[in-house]
Design an enzyme around this catalytic site. Structure first.
Site, PDB file in Angstrom:
ATOM      1  N   HIS A  46      36.231  15.522  -0.372  1.00  0.00           N
ATOM      2  CA  HIS A  46      37.547  15.863  -0.911  1.00  0.00           C
ATOM      3  C   HIS A  46      38.674  15.690   0.106  1.00  0.00           C
ATOM      4  O   HIS A  46      39.846  15.801  -0.262  1.00  0.00           O
ATOM      5  CB  HIS A  46      37.544  17.290  -1.443  1.00  0.00           C
ATOM      6  CG  HIS A  46      36.684  17.496  -2.653  1.00  0.00           C
ATOM      7  ND1 HIS A  46      36.936  16.885  -3.855  1.00  0.00           N
ATOM      8  CD2 HIS A  46      35.560  18.226  -2.826  1.00  0.00           C
ATOM      9  CE1 HIS A  46      36.015  17.237  -4.740  1.00  0.00           C
ATOM     10  NE2 HIS A  46      35.166  18.044  -4.137  1.00  0.00           N
ATOM     11  N   ARG A  71      30.294  16.257   5.547  1.00  0.00           N
ATOM     12  CA  ARG A  71      30.023  16.186   4.102  1.00  0.00           C
ATOM     13  C   ARG A  71      30.412  14.791   3.631  1.00  0.00           C
ATOM     14  O   ARG A  71      31.588  14.422   3.652  1.00  0.00           O
ATOM     15  CB  ARG A  71      30.789  17.239   3.307  1.00  0.00           C
ATOM     16  CG  ARG A  71      30.468  17.105   1.806  1.00  0.00           C
ATOM     17  CD  ARG A  71      30.766  18.336   1.002  1.00  0.00           C
ATOM     18  NE  ARG A  71      32.185  18.562   0.801  1.00  0.00           N
ATOM     19  CZ  ARG A  71      32.672  19.473  -0.055  1.00  0.00           C
ATOM     20  NH1 ARG A  71      31.848  20.225  -0.770  1.00  0.00           N
ATOM     21  NH2 ARG A  71      33.969  19.652  -0.173  1.00  0.00           N
ATOM     22  N   ASP A  85      24.954   6.692  12.034  1.00  0.00           N
ATOM     23  CA  ASP A  85      25.182   5.790  13.164  1.00  0.00           C
ATOM     24  C   ASP A  85      26.418   6.187  13.971  1.00  0.00           C
ATOM     25  O   ASP A  85      26.526   5.840  15.159  1.00  0.00           O
ATOM     26  CB  ASP A  85      25.304   4.340  12.684  1.00  0.00           C
ATOM     27  CG  ASP A  85      23.953   3.728  12.313  1.00  0.00           C
ATOM     28  OD1 ASP A  85      22.923   4.384  12.546  1.00  0.00           O
ATOM     29  OD2 ASP A  85      23.938   2.604  11.788  1.00  0.00           O
ATOM     30  N   GLU A 150      25.082  22.435  -7.347  1.00  0.00           N
ATOM     31  CA  GLU A 150      26.360  22.853  -7.915  1.00  0.00           C
ATOM     32  C   GLU A 150      26.519  22.410  -9.366  1.00  0.00           C
ATOM     33  O   GLU A 150      27.628  22.132  -9.821  1.00  0.00           O
ATOM     34  CB  GLU A 150      27.509  22.308  -7.062  1.00  0.00           C
ATOM     35  CG  GLU A 150      27.388  20.837  -6.708  1.00  0.00           C
ATOM     36  CD  GLU A 150      28.415  20.386  -5.691  1.00  0.00           C
ATOM     37  OE1 GLU A 150      29.431  21.085  -5.499  1.00  0.00           O
ATOM     38  OE2 GLU A 150      28.217  19.311  -5.085  1.00  0.00           O
ATOM     39  N   ASP A 176      32.039  24.129  -8.311  1.00  0.00           N
ATOM     40  CA  ASP A 176      31.521  23.185  -9.296  1.00  0.00           C
ATOM     41  C   ASP A 176      30.490  23.840 -10.210  1.00  0.00           C
ATOM     42  O   ASP A 176      30.410  23.513 -11.402  1.00  0.00           O
ATOM     43  CB  ASP A 176      30.918  21.969  -8.586  1.00  0.00           C
ATOM     44  CG  ASP A 176      31.979  21.027  -8.060  1.00  0.00           C
ATOM     45  OD1 ASP A 176      32.542  20.267  -8.854  1.00  0.00           O
ATOM     46  OD2 ASP A 176      32.254  21.064  -6.847  1.00  0.00           O
TER      47      ASP A 176
END
Length: 253
Positions: A46, A71, A85, A150, A176
């Site tokens: 987000h 996230r 990586d 969620e 959510d």
């Protein structure tokens, strides 16, 4: 490869408190690393955090005692590969609905023969740009995989998800989850709280760490009392907004 302090602490059932980073700011990340949080989460789901912003914040946080969690926007192999990586050790994947999804996510974080991660880190930040020759041999055990439960579907599949080998943390997303249950914006609806408590019980029964985020201290304490150990307490955005608003409303009379 450096041992994953966050993964080790959670495995020892130690409470680890953290904050969301959503501004895409290296300066904000560096500032947050000096305030005593156990972890900072760079939000690419987000927040406006592409690979360059993630790398910059990883560099800003490097050397501090604060661990970094990324996230990702989605749990696709190529996304996980790129973030790993960059040097991330702790990955939070949103919208995991089934045990099969959880298994695919774990596989994407492991090198063959244990998984499907591509062998490209030799030239990447993860291996110190090639200065850590045994990176590929030590990386798997130091990656902490966190999956978000969620949705109603995920809640129905909680036992399969939580018992997936290689999943370290099952993170309950109140926002959510409440929306998918038919209560958008009602994170504290009685039915939602009952479901969160049930999910917490099932995750703990599987021997996994429970994660959650609550911006209200009392709600966070309640989650800890139920058994949560990976606990988000807010974001740099909301903290900055609250501080600036308080300052702007200061009574100077």
């Amino acid at each position: 490869m450096t041992d994953n302090k966050l993964k080790n602490a959670l495995a020892d059932n130690e409470l680890q408190r953290g904050i969301w980073l959503t501004l895409g700011s290296m300066a904000a990340a560096e500032l947050a690393s000096k305030t005593g949080f156990d972890w900072c989460l760079i939000d690419a789901e987000h927040g406006p955090n592409g690979l360059a912003q993630i790398q910059g914040q990883l560099m800003a946080l490097a050397g501090s005692d604060t661990q970094t969690v990324i996230r990702v926007p989605v749990g696709q192999d190529w996304v996980l590969k790129q973030v790993l990586d960059l040097g991330a050790q702790n990955i939070l994947v949103p919208l995991v609905h089934t045990a099969e999804q959880a298994r695919q996510i774990v596989a994407a974080t492991r090198y063959p023969p244990n998984g499907t991660r591509g062998m490209g880190a030799t030239l990447a930040r993860a291996s110190g740009y090639g200065s850590t020759p045994d990176y590929a041999k030590t990386a798997d055990k130091n990656i902490c995989v966190m999956v978000q439960v969620e949705s109603v579907e995920a809640a129905e599949n909680i036992d399969g998800i939580a018992n997936t080998e290689g999943v370290d943390v099952v993170f309950i997303g109140p926002a959510d989850l409440s929306a998918d249950m038919g209560f958008p914006g009602q994170y504290r609806h009685p039915d939602v709280l009952v479901e969160i408590e049930r999910l917490t019980t099932r995750i703990l029964a599987a021997g996994k760490t429970v994660g959650v985020v609550w911006f209200d201290p009392d709600h966070a304490r309640e989650a800890v009392a139920q058994g949560a150990r990976f606990v988000g307490l807010g974001s740099e955005t909301s903290t900055l907004m609250a501080g600036l608003r308080q300052l702007s409303e200061l009574d100077l009379s």
